[in-house]
Design a protein around this motif. Sequence first.
Motif, PDB file in Angstrom:
ATOM      1  N   ILE A 166      10.989  -1.522  -2.025  1.00  0.00           N
ATOM      2  CA  ILE A 166      10.261  -2.768  -2.634  1.00  0.00           C
ATOM      3  C   ILE A 166       8.544  -2.637  -3.021  1.00  0.00           C
ATOM      4  O   ILE A 166       8.194  -3.206  -4.034  1.00  0.00           O
ATOM      5  N   ALA A 167       8.128  -1.976  -2.033  1.00  0.00           N
ATOM      6  CA  ALA A 167       6.726  -1.921  -2.090  1.00  0.00           C
ATOM      7  C   ALA A 167       5.975  -1.043  -3.603  1.00  0.00           C
ATOM      8  O   ALA A 167       4.927  -1.471  -3.965  1.00  0.00           O
ATOM      9  N   GLY A 168       6.967  -0.179  -3.779  1.00  0.00           N
ATOM     10  CA  GLY A 168       6.648   0.580  -4.948  1.00  0.00           C
ATOM     11  C   GLY A 168       7.121   0.170  -6.418  1.00  0.00           C
ATOM     12  O   GLY A 168       7.143   0.703  -7.404  1.00  0.00           O
ATOM     13  N   MET A 204       6.212   6.468  -2.367  1.00  0.00           N
ATOM     14  CA  MET A 204       6.097   7.795  -3.401  1.00  0.00           C
ATOM     15  C   MET A 204       5.201   8.992  -2.799  1.00  0.00           C
ATOM     16  O   MET A 204       5.302  10.028  -3.071  1.00  0.00           O
ATOM     17  N   LEU A 205       3.989   8.567  -2.186  1.00  0.00           N
ATOM     18  CA  LEU A 205       3.054   9.251  -1.589  1.00  0.00           C
ATOM     19  C   LEU A 205       3.721  10.337  -0.701  1.00  0.00           C
ATOM     20  O   LEU A 205       3.531  11.508  -0.440  1.00  0.00           O
ATOM     21  N   LEU A 222       3.688 -14.068  -7.844  1.00  0.00           N
ATOM     22  CA  LEU A 222       4.345 -13.901  -6.673  1.00  0.00           C
ATOM     23  C   LEU A 222       3.887 -12.397  -6.033  1.00  0.00           C
ATOM     24  O   LEU A 222       4.181 -11.545  -6.815  1.00  0.00           O
ATOM     25  N   PRO A 223       3.107 -12.087  -4.856  1.00  0.00           N
ATOM     26  CA  PRO A 223       2.917 -11.137  -4.180  1.00  0.00           C
ATOM     27  C   PRO A 223       4.224 -10.267  -3.993  1.00  0.00           C
ATOM     28  O   PRO A 223       5.045 -10.720  -3.432  1.00  0.00           O
ATOM     29  N   ILE A 224       4.064  -8.978  -4.206  1.00  0.00           N
ATOM     30  CA  ILE A 224       5.073  -7.992  -3.683  1.00  0.00           C
ATOM     31  C   ILE A 224       5.344  -7.950  -2.305  1.00  0.00           C
ATOM     32  O   ILE A 224       6.363  -8.164  -1.769  1.00  0.00           O
ATOM     33  N   GLY A 225       4.254  -8.275  -1.486  1.00  0.00           N
ATOM     34  CA  GLY A 225       4.459  -8.321  -0.341  1.00  0.00           C
ATOM     35  C   GLY A 225       5.194  -9.300   0.382  1.00  0.00           C
ATOM     36  O   GLY A 225       5.813  -8.997   1.336  1.00  0.00           O
TER      37      GLY A 225
END
Length: 478
Positions: free
Chosen positions: A259-261, A120-121, A235-238
């Motif tokens: 997926i990170a966003g 996004m950035l 559950l971590p997104i990482g």
Amino acid sequence: MRILVIGALGTIGRKLVPALVEAGHEVNVSSRDPQKQVPWPELACPRFTLDLLDAKSLPDALVGIELVYYLMHGMSDGQAHSELEAVAAKNLANAASEAGVSRIIYMGSLVSAQPKSEHMLARIATGEALAASGVAVTELRAGIIIAPGSAAFEVMRDLVGHMPLALVPKAIDTQAPPIALVNVLYYLVKLADMPETAGMVLDAAGPEWLSYKDLMLKIAKHLNKSIKIIVLPGLPIGLACQVLGVITSVPQSLAKALIAGLAEQLQAKPDELRALIPQSLIGLDQAIEMLLTEEQVQTYPKRWQDGVPTFRNFSSLHGFYVKAAKRTVTVAASPAAIWQVINLLGGKHRYFYLNSLWAMREWMDFALGGSGRNHGRSDDEALKVGDRVDSWTILSAEENDCLVMRFGMKAPGGGGMQISIEPINENNSKLEVALYWHPAGFWGLVYWYFFAPWHGWLLYGMTKNMGRLAEKLQQQLS
């Protein structure tokens, strides 16, 4: 107008270009890969190969251009993609300013109220870099676009199409407004004739908001697949990035960036755009059906490309993005001499190297009920479209140029072989042999990576021996 579409061979660009031509514009196109074929050769659009990180490559493409569509992103370029994107956008904007371009239309992305993910950035930074040169910019932001090749859609399709059970993070409940590609194209084409939108950031959203979980279940329904999605709040997104990066056919860096966003709630205020450009917005179910129907069209280019239905055996469950293993050698022979060697394929020379390994794969197919042991060619004299070479089917046979064959053995996916020739000078040519694979989910990827070491070994020997035969033939002809 005279328009340049940067990123013309991407998911949006390949549909936008013919739409702009139909609207009466004169369209030039650009891409990073000069070998990638255009899907609309009949349009004869002037084409440029641009390296946006090299400012010197840009001026020629911008001569006489009034409007630029900027459809580029760098998410597939690795971890430093945001920095590279900013440099690319700045170079383009400066070159456009010097060339007297009136306006840039930038295809961006919906973002959250407080963006944190690099994806996004980077989208925001690209828009700012484009506007910094003084050229008027219209930015159109969209979320998930329902289209073949749309990375976010393809990640979800790969997941629901091949996993009966998915353990996902809480972020799967985040909502988004998916939009059909045809609606996005309508906005983009109409914006060309609306200079008053310069300086505006416009949000494109579909007619409904739904969670990523519900979106995945919708896709599964249309694919006639069943999946159980269990949300694990801790559950971590990482970790999800790592797992999905393996399952999907989408390039890992691209999939992970998206997926990170996942946890960031998208913001969209589409009323302004809807008032400026009214149209009937297509619902999600109809958009998915349109996509699946499009994937049954029996047309294909002369060379292998991502997503072509014929190359994927017309299966919506075979990954859109292709895996490839290639080997290129320089041969002291003419294209005609090399083609004569290619024409020996499937005969007594078989595949020119370690034919015992090919035979092992054929016996494996035979054991599974396939036709792998069905040796021979339909025509021993020439390679012709539709003919058979052992278990391969010829899709394209351009004499002295390129041979494309589809793989016919049983396997979790669809793929083929492409043998191409590129003349260098009067006495030398490049010979490339490539194996391509559209995996059917996780097991399709396992299949590809299991055979990857063998592919490298086989391609090395195959190209080397083909080159030697071509050089001997060239000496005989000289």
